[in-house]
Write a protein that holds these residues in place. Sequence first.
Motif, mmCIF file in Angstrom:
data_model
loop_
_atom_site.group_PDB
_atom_site.id
_atom_site.type_symbol
_atom_site.label_atom_id
_atom_site.label_comp_id
_atom_site.label_asym_id
_atom_site.label_seq_id
_atom_site.Cartn_x
_atom_site.Cartn_y
_atom_site.Cartn_z
ATOM 1 N N ALA A 538 0.994 -1.224 0.262
ATOM 2 C CA ALA A 538 -0.093 0.072 0.026
ATOM 3 C C ALA A 538 0.775 0.895 0.345
ATOM 4 O O ALA A 538 0.544 2.652 -0.256
ATOM 5 C CB ALA A 538 -0.381 0.119 1.703
ATOM 6 N N GLU A 542 0.973 4.851 -2.988
ATOM 7 C CA GLU A 542 1.062 5.518 -2.184
ATOM 8 C C GLU A 542 1.836 6.753 -3.075
ATOM 9 O O GLU A 542 1.788 7.343 -3.544
ATOM 10 C CB GLU A 542 0.742 5.361 -0.927
ATOM 11 C CG GLU A 542 0.186 7.333 -0.241
ATOM 12 C CD GLU A 542 -1.232 6.458 -0.447
ATOM 13 O OE1 GLU A 542 -2.451 7.715 -0.917
ATOM 14 O OE2 GLU A 542 -2.152 5.633 -0.524
ATOM 15 N N GLN A 553 -0.643 5.277 5.120
ATOM 16 C CA GLN A 553 -0.989 3.636 4.565
ATOM 17 C C GLN A 553 -0.146 3.057 6.077
ATOM 18 O O GLN A 553 -0.948 2.013 6.789
ATOM 19 C CB GLN A 553 -0.666 3.079 3.664
ATOM 20 C CG GLN A 553 -1.459 3.604 2.592
ATOM 21 C CD GLN A 553 -2.602 3.823 2.500
ATOM 22 O OE1 GLN A 553 -2.970 2.643 3.074
ATOM 23 N NE2 GLN A 553 -3.403 3.397 1.257
#
Length: 641
Positions: A538, A542, A553
Amino acid sequence: MSDSLKHECGIAVVRLRKPLSYYKDKYETPLWGVNKLFLLMEKQHNRGQDGIGIGCCKLDMPLGQPYIFRRRDAAKDSMASVFRGELKKYNKMVRKGVFDPEKPETVKDKFDFGGEILMGHLRYGTSGQFDSGSCHPYLRRSNWPTRTLMVMGNFNMTNAGALNKKLIDRGQHPIFGTDTQTVLEEVGFHLDEHHTDLYHKLRDEGIDGREIPEMISEQIDLPEIINESAEPWDGGYCISGVVGNGDMFVMRDPRGIRPCHFYINDEVVAFASERVPLMTVFEANKEDVHELEPGTCTIVRRDGSISNHRFHPELPKSPCSFERIYFSRGNDPDIYRERKAMGAALVDQVYESIGSNFDKAVFAFIPNTAETAYYGFLDGLRLLRRQQVRAEIMDACAKGELTEENLDNLIMRNWPRGEKAVHKDIKMRTFISQEKGRAQLVSHVYDITYDLVKEGDALVALDDSIVRGTTLKESILKILARTNPRKIVVCSTAPQIRYPDCYGIDMSEMGKFIAFQAAVNLLKKAGKSCVIEKVYLACKAELKKPEDERVNQVKGIYEGFSDEEISAEVSRMVYPEDLDWHGEVEVIFQTIENLHACIKGPTGDWYFTGDYPTPGGFATVNLAYVKWFEGAEGRSYDLPL
């Protein structure tokens, strides 16, 4: 603070508003400004011990005479070395008759720091080289005073890579490794542009070349140069600079992350990172020292006129809460009150931890920066006990059981006992920091007062923050355990530090935070190791998003765990394995809610909550996690070019 932590630098600026002869006549020395600069820096020595730099710009110097000077030093005792060195030069020149101190104009002509604009910087480096070349101020020289620029500051730019790329795209050749260079070159570029435009305009109008420098100096638009330079900056900063013609500026980031204060009277305009040094050095009242409004720039022109300009639209303020918790000197009246309040706010948690029994507890603090909070902590403990005593007396009165004998017992028993149980050897810590590979000496940085703790006592030690937990495990807990208490309670006036800082503090490597390590351990124990990789993926995704769309995250690591669970795991992790002691260790952290209740006004808390005030913060936290997961070391303040 028990963990060694480098942090924000400090600035000091003294701009004289009178000729040197005025200060000679009134204060009996033409070096009044130099003396004030030294005092401002000495009163902020807490802000920088890696090195210092000082600069001077002289107004209206004759053509061909030098007008801008600086000295920098990164050696041990650099403050004393630099100022002592300049004073020795001054006295030597007096003895040789180079100038006459009774004639201040000769001091200005011949002594490098006999000018009207004096700047000082204290460095606490978090990156780059640690030598004199990395100390501020930075200087960009030119044959044109209106293109000469000296800059210093307390700042970190989160997007230094992007700023360097901008310089490269222009065709420049920046030297990587410091965001100071990007600031100097960005302001310098726009200064050059304005200068060149004015020169061509005046030349094309047929103005005599000898008159052009003066006209450029009068017409140079410093506010516009600042506006253009600061437009791409993302970070926390307080930056001061002076153009060779004598125009000076001091600016502060739009969120007010980094501190800056100023004092003005008819003799001087002065700036400093902290308020109290200005109050002390100029014998000023609290009301006379003001905070520089975030997103604004104060400009003092060479003619002495003062103006303030907004270079960025007003934004919600997020001043660094570590200034209040730890960094700033504690003799500021507001900071003193807030630190006491932070200590008092821990009372309920500690009272429960010790089993609600003051008779079997000793209260102490980890020297030296937690001392002020400790006084508030003791006040809170005593207030709690007074409330208990009052209730017990009222109850005894209602039952008709109050006698002189049990009144004394009610008042005197179970009273909180504060002691100087822990001592810190500053010289030992300094020695260790200078001698690599001496880990075996770390446990001797602290010492105890023997025989204070009795059998069955709990020992409570207040610290202002716990970052890595290393010193707790390797030093403090080992020495505290020698008192043989039934329990050691270490309480932090700061909440759990979960996320990196990117605005000035040396806290950028995710894996070094004890709270983060604890959360990762809890995930593994719960059979949720997949979350660790999920957050990694993640974070990588990002970083590919536009900067204004990024979120933090890394918060996913902490989801599902209470503050108490993480604190309990921290307590387990810092327990030294080689102790011949079997008591309990508990680590207690301040709550976010109590932190905000204690600190007056807006409070930046991104290292606790993960809620960053600028886009660069979200890039930093996601990149820091990626680097941790991949096993890479080093600061994560910026995306690569």
